[in-house]
Design an enzyme around this catalytic site. Structure first.
Site, short mmCIF file in Angstrom:
data_model
loop_
_atom_site.label_atom_id
_atom_site.label_comp_id
_atom_site.label_asym_id
_atom_site.label_seq_id
_atom_site.Cartn_x
_atom_site.Cartn_y
_atom_site.Cartn_z
N SER A 208 0.80 -1.23 0.00
CA SER A 208 0.00 0.00 0.00
C SER A 208 0.84 1.28 0.00
CB SER A 208 -0.96 0.01 1.19
OG SER A 208 -0.26 0.20 2.39
N LYS B 266 0.96 4.56 6.89
CA LYS B 266 0.37 5.39 5.84
C LYS B 266 0.98 6.79 5.92
CE LYS B 266 -2.73 2.17 4.89
NZ LYS B 266 -2.39 1.22 3.89
#
Length: 184
Positions: free
Chosen positions: A36, A82
């Site tokens: 990701s 993230k």
């Protein structure tokens, strides 16, 4: 012989205790479990996280953070990695694959150009209220985070803004594999 053994035992206790304190409160390594964050972080990269960073200054847009899994996240990972995109009190939206903060297009120099940088709704998101069909207001004390691989990242578009209390720390470097050694 007895004194030598006691000295070594004391040294061993001090080393183990110092390591425990450093890992618990100062720095820790984490492994990247998914793609990701490509191309910034690769599957299997080991990163160093500064756990004290946000005790001295606020969270900044663009920081890569490690945080505890939010309640709406269904992955089996205890911690996620993230990039911070939206800050408390801001309104975030997407138009034609670009992110807008308070109506102004966000500059994203950390993203490569190309289709994986397209930022739009996630397909079949279970939590449409965060999937940016319209603007999302970020609550006070929370942050909107996204993976750099925007087309393949369960992030705040899926589980919503994350409260600051879930943030473990700021990623500062890739330390493994040695060929990918770099600061973040």
């Amino acid at each position: 012989m007895g004194r030598w053994l006691i000295e070594w035992a004391i040294i061993l206790v001090l080393v183990v205790g110092s390591t425990f304190i450093l890992r618990m409160f100062v720095i820790q390594t984490f492994s990247i479990p998914s793609g990701s964050m490509l191309p910034t972080l690769h599957l299997g990269d080991r990163i160093i996280v500064n756990k004290l960073s946000y005790d001295f200054h606020g969270v900044h847009r663009g920081d890569i953070v490690v945080f505890k899994r939010p309640p709406l996240e269904a992955q089996n990972y205890a911690d996620l990695v993230k990039r911070v995109v939206g800050l408390p009190g801001e309104t975030i939206s997407t138009v034609n694959g670009n992110v807008y903060i308070n109506g102004k297009m966000l500059s994203v120099p950390w993203l490569p150009t190309g289709p994986q940088s397209y930022t739009g709704p996630l397909p079949s998101s279970a939590h449409q209220q965060f999937n940016m069909p319209g603007p999302v207001k970020i609550p006070k004390g929370s942050y909107y985070v996204m993976g750099d691989n925007r087309t393949d990242s369960e992030d705040s578009r899926f589980f919503g803004p994350i409260p600051e209390s879930l943030i473990v720390g700021r990623a500062v470097a890739v330390v493994w594999p040695v060929g990918r050694l770099k600061g973040l």
